[in-house]
Scaffold this motif. Structure first.
Motif, PDB file in Angstrom:
ATOM      1  N   VAL A  40       0.888  -1.081  -0.148  1.00  0.00           N
ATOM      2  CA  VAL A  40       0.010   0.020  -0.002  1.00  0.00           C
ATOM      3  C   VAL A  40       1.027   1.318  -0.042  1.00  0.00           C
ATOM      4  O   VAL A  40       0.715   2.287  -0.791  1.00  0.00           O
ATOM      5  CB  VAL A  40      -1.085   0.102   1.044  1.00  0.00           C
ATOM      6  CG1 VAL A  40      -1.945   1.388   1.281  1.00  0.00           C
ATOM      7  CG2 VAL A  40      -1.906  -1.189   1.313  1.00  0.00           C
ATOM      8  N   THR A  41       1.991   1.245   0.824  1.00  0.00           N
ATOM      9  CA  THR A  41       2.777   2.304   0.767  1.00  0.00           C
ATOM     10  C   THR A  41       3.527   2.570  -0.627  1.00  0.00           C
ATOM     11  O   THR A  41       3.602   3.860  -0.716  1.00  0.00           O
ATOM     12  CB  THR A  41       3.762   2.104   2.054  1.00  0.00           C
ATOM     13  OG1 THR A  41       2.904   1.840   3.226  1.00  0.00           O
ATOM     14  CG2 THR A  41       4.706   3.383   2.016  1.00  0.00           C
ATOM     15  N   ALA A  42       4.094   1.726  -0.903  1.00  0.00           N
ATOM     16  CA  ALA A  42       4.837   1.684  -2.248  1.00  0.00           C
ATOM     17  C   ALA A  42       3.748   2.234  -3.277  1.00  0.00           C
ATOM     18  O   ALA A  42       3.982   3.101  -4.435  1.00  0.00           O
ATOM     19  CB  ALA A  42       5.188   0.399  -2.608  1.00  0.00           C
ATOM     20  N   GLY A  43       2.420   1.521  -3.505  1.00  0.00           N
ATOM     21  CA  GLY A  43       1.637   1.878  -4.455  1.00  0.00           C
ATOM     22  C   GLY A  43       1.405   3.408  -4.189  1.00  0.00           C
ATOM     23  O   GLY A  43       1.131   4.027  -5.362  1.00  0.00           O
ATOM     24  N   THR A  44       1.222   3.826  -3.087  1.00  0.00           N
ATOM     25  CA  THR A  44       0.793   5.395  -2.711  1.00  0.00           C
ATOM     26  C   THR A  44       1.893   6.271  -3.212  1.00  0.00           C
ATOM     27  O   THR A  44       1.684   7.207  -3.852  1.00  0.00           O
ATOM     28  CB  THR A  44       0.722   5.498  -1.389  1.00  0.00           C
ATOM     29  OG1 THR A  44      -0.603   4.809  -1.048  1.00  0.00           O
ATOM     30  CG2 THR A  44      -0.037   7.089  -1.164  1.00  0.00           C
ATOM     31  N   ILE A  45       3.258   5.985  -3.164  1.00  0.00           N
ATOM     32  CA  ILE A  45       4.347   6.709  -3.328  1.00  0.00           C
ATOM     33  C   ILE A  45       4.502   6.604  -4.839  1.00  0.00           C
ATOM     34  O   ILE A  45       4.631   7.749  -5.392  1.00  0.00           O
ATOM     35  CB  ILE A  45       5.531   6.152  -2.644  1.00  0.00           C
ATOM     36  CG1 ILE A  45       5.467   6.523  -1.212  1.00  0.00           C
ATOM     37  CG2 ILE A  45       6.915   6.786  -3.384  1.00  0.00           C
ATOM     38  CD1 ILE A  45       6.617   5.900  -0.143  1.00  0.00           C
ATOM     39  N   MET A  46       4.277   5.787  -5.606  1.00  0.00           N
ATOM     40  CA  MET A  46       4.329   5.668  -6.818  1.00  0.00           C
ATOM     41  C   MET A  46       3.405   6.101  -7.759  1.00  0.00           C
ATOM     42  O   MET A  46       3.679   6.788  -8.574  1.00  0.00           O
ATOM     43  CB  MET A  46       4.327   3.951  -7.329  1.00  0.00           C
ATOM     44  CG  MET A  46       5.782   3.310  -6.921  1.00  0.00           C
ATOM     45  SD  MET A  46       7.380   4.132  -7.272  1.00  0.00           S
ATOM     46  CE  MET A  46       7.463   3.824  -8.985  1.00  0.00           C
ATOM     47  N   SER A  47       2.136   6.149  -7.122  1.00  0.00           N
ATOM     48  CA  SER A  47       0.966   6.824  -7.610  1.00  0.00           C
ATOM     49  C   SER A  47       1.109   8.168  -7.636  1.00  0.00           C
ATOM     50  O   SER A  47       0.907   9.147  -8.434  1.00  0.00           O
ATOM     51  CB  SER A  47      -0.527   6.520  -7.179  1.00  0.00           C
ATOM     52  OG  SER A  47      -0.680   5.242  -7.340  1.00  0.00           O
ATOM     53  N   CYS A  48       1.581   8.922  -6.453  1.00  0.00           N
ATOM     54  CA  CYS A  48       1.785  10.291  -6.332  1.00  0.00           C
ATOM     55  C   CYS A  48       3.069  10.745  -7.205  1.00  0.00           C
ATOM     56  O   CYS A  48       3.025  11.885  -7.987  1.00  0.00           O
ATOM     57  CB  CYS A  48       2.400  10.730  -4.988  1.00  0.00           C
ATOM     58  SG  CYS A  48       0.799  10.308  -3.767  1.00  0.00           S
ATOM     59  N   GLY A  49       3.942  10.027  -7.474  1.00  0.00           N
ATOM     60  CA  GLY A  49       5.066  10.279  -8.494  1.00  0.00           C
ATOM     61  C   GLY A  49       4.541  10.241  -9.857  1.00  0.00           C
ATOM     62  O   GLY A  49       4.990  11.296 -10.653  1.00  0.00           O
ATOM     63  N   GLY A  50       3.750   9.133 -10.171  1.00  0.00           N
ATOM     64  CA  GLY A  50       3.296   9.328 -11.558  1.00  0.00           C
ATOM     65  C   GLY A  50       2.335  10.394 -11.733  1.00  0.00           C
ATOM     66  O   GLY A  50       2.127  10.974 -12.855  1.00  0.00           O
ATOM     67  N   ILE A  51       1.484  11.019 -10.781  1.00  0.00           N
ATOM     68  CA  ILE A  51       0.687  12.241 -10.946  1.00  0.00           C
ATOM     69  C   ILE A  51       1.470  13.379 -11.115  1.00  0.00           C
ATOM     70  O   ILE A  51       1.417  14.133 -12.080  1.00  0.00           O
ATOM     71  CB  ILE A  51      -0.357  12.170  -9.705  1.00  0.00           C
ATOM     72  CG1 ILE A  51      -1.412  11.228  -9.693  1.00  0.00           C
ATOM     73  CG2 ILE A  51      -0.972  13.650  -9.789  1.00  0.00           C
ATOM     74  CD1 ILE A  51      -2.073  11.043  -8.331  1.00  0.00           C
ATOM     75  N   ALA A  52       2.600  13.571 -10.364  1.00  0.00           N
ATOM     76  CA  ALA A  52       3.539  14.565 -10.536  1.00  0.00           C
ATOM     77  C   ALA A  52       4.149  14.565 -11.789  1.00  0.00           C
ATOM     78  O   ALA A  52       4.237  15.793 -12.597  1.00  0.00           O
ATOM     79  CB  ALA A  52       4.514  14.455  -9.362  1.00  0.00           C
TER      80      ALA A  52
END
Length: 395
Positions: free
Chosen positions: A249-261
């Motif tokens: 969950v943590t990794a998915g959240t970080i990667m998704s936020c990075g993808g949005i950026a």
């Protein structure tokens, strides 16, 4: 704009293609366990299933690129979309790991939708707007990569992993229909050589075209570096939070936020390339990503790692649109299909080599060394591109 209808259809199609891919492929290890692979062997089979598709796609890239120039880019886009849909359908009916491996090999064979779509876009859009539209295309792929894992998780929960493959197949077959109905390919004169454009001759041309060769090497190194990082992100985050609890969950959240950026900055880099030169944009994005990866090896908290991940994403997403636009400017229009086919091959080979390098490093050194090496490699690549710029025409 009506004359760019084909372009927008392809851009939307790439979103659905990326969504279908990322809603399934990250969960293949779980599917292997569901198929009966033991916990002890799942890592081996995951490696085989992942790398096989990249290897075959790399081999087929020049073949599909040549056929795009000789038989039509739209025809190759339709071929790829339909066959990739078929591969997902086959994924939903497999019963063991060997059949899943065969599905991935077939998927690698079918690959080429992005390359054909980029070739059509580059032949349709006016040069002054090329960077912007290639940026839009890259953004659609990034957004698909953000939405895909979420859709995959929801679908897996609601209907199961197996039936999710059928949904992905439906996505690609809808894309096939949209391309057939709405996409129009600009006419062009066939590219000729003394050997009538054989694949060997295409490779020789790419090697003799200094700019094109530099860009192909950049595709290879950039993709290889990205794929060095991907296999260790979850493990590195687990180390930073001192626990593997809820790490997905943590990794998915970080990667998704990075993808949005990254999605928010892609068109900026495309416009910068148009105004200031694509070489400048390439050097800035790759060097920025390299510095970001070096910094990522330092944080001792999840928060700062996430901040660094967003920084890396903001830079690295701008590299491919600028590389694509620069590749277009240094190749004849009727060689576009082959040019993007070769770029696809370079990326697929990088995707295959990257995880192997990552595995070798982590076997003997701490995970943060992967980030240090990735940062050094990207900074060296930026320096190489700068040196190439000094000895080339303005791009």
């Amino acid at each position: 704009m009506k004359k760019y209808r084909s372009v927008w259809v392809l851009i939307i199609s790439m979103f659905f293609m990326a969504s279908a891919y990322t809603m399934l492929i990250p969960f293949l290890p779980l599917y292997l366990l569901e198929l009966g692979v033991s916990q002890a062997r799942v890592h081996l089979w995951t490696g085989l299933v992942f790398s096989s598709a990249f290897f075959v796609a790399g081999i087929m890239g020049p073949v599909w690129g040549k056929m795009a120039d000789t038989r039509g880019k739209k025809r190759m886009a339709v071929r790829a979309a339909f066959l990739i849909g078929c591969s997902y359908f086959l994924g939903g009916i497999v019963h063991n790991e060997w059949q899943l491996l065969g599905m991935r090999i077939f998927q690698g064979f079918a690959n080429g939708l992005v390359a054909a779509s980029m070739a059509i876009i580059s032949s349709t859009v006016e040069e002054k707007a090329l960077g912007t539209y290639l940026g839009f295309a890259q953004t659609s792929i990034i957004l698909g990569g953000i939405c895909g894992p979420f859709m995959g998780g929801v679908l897996s929960h609601l209907i199961g992993m197996r039936d999710s493959f059928f949904v992905a197949a439906l996505f690609l077959w809808l894309v096939t229909a949209a391309i057939v109905i709405f996409v129009r390919e600009p006419a062009h004169a066939p590219w000729k050589t003394s050997q009538e454009g054989s694949i060997v001759d295409d490779l020789r041309y790419a090697r003799s075209n200094r700019l094109m060769f530099e860009f192909l090497m950049a595709y290879f190194v950039l993709q290889g570096t990205i794929m060095m990082i991907q296999p260790v992100v979850t493990l590195y985050i687990g180390e930073l939070q001192h626990s593997m609890s809820n790490v997905a969950v943590t990794a998915g959240t970080i990667m998704s936020c990075g993808g949005i950026a990254g999605a928010l900055t892609t068109t900026f880099w495309g416009r910068l390339g148009q105004k200031k030169g694509y070489y400048r944009a390439i050097c800035m994005t790759i060097s920025g990503a390299g510095l970001g990866m070096l910094i990522q090896s330092i944080p001792d908290s999840i928060f700062w790692f996430g901040v660094c991940q967003a920084m890396v994403s903001c830079f690295i997403v701008g590299a491919n649109p600028s590389l694509n636009a620069a590749l277009v400017k240094c190749t004849p229009e009727s060689f576009r299909g082959r040019a993007f086919g070769l770029s696809n091959t370079a990326q697929q080979m990088g995707s295959m080599i990257g995880p192997l390098l990552s595995a070798g490093i982590t076997e003997f050194m701490p995970i943060y060394m992967v980030y240090i090496l990735a940062g050094i490699v990207l900074l060296y690549l930026a320096w190489r591109m700068y040196q190439a710029h000094l000895h080339s025409v303005s791009l």
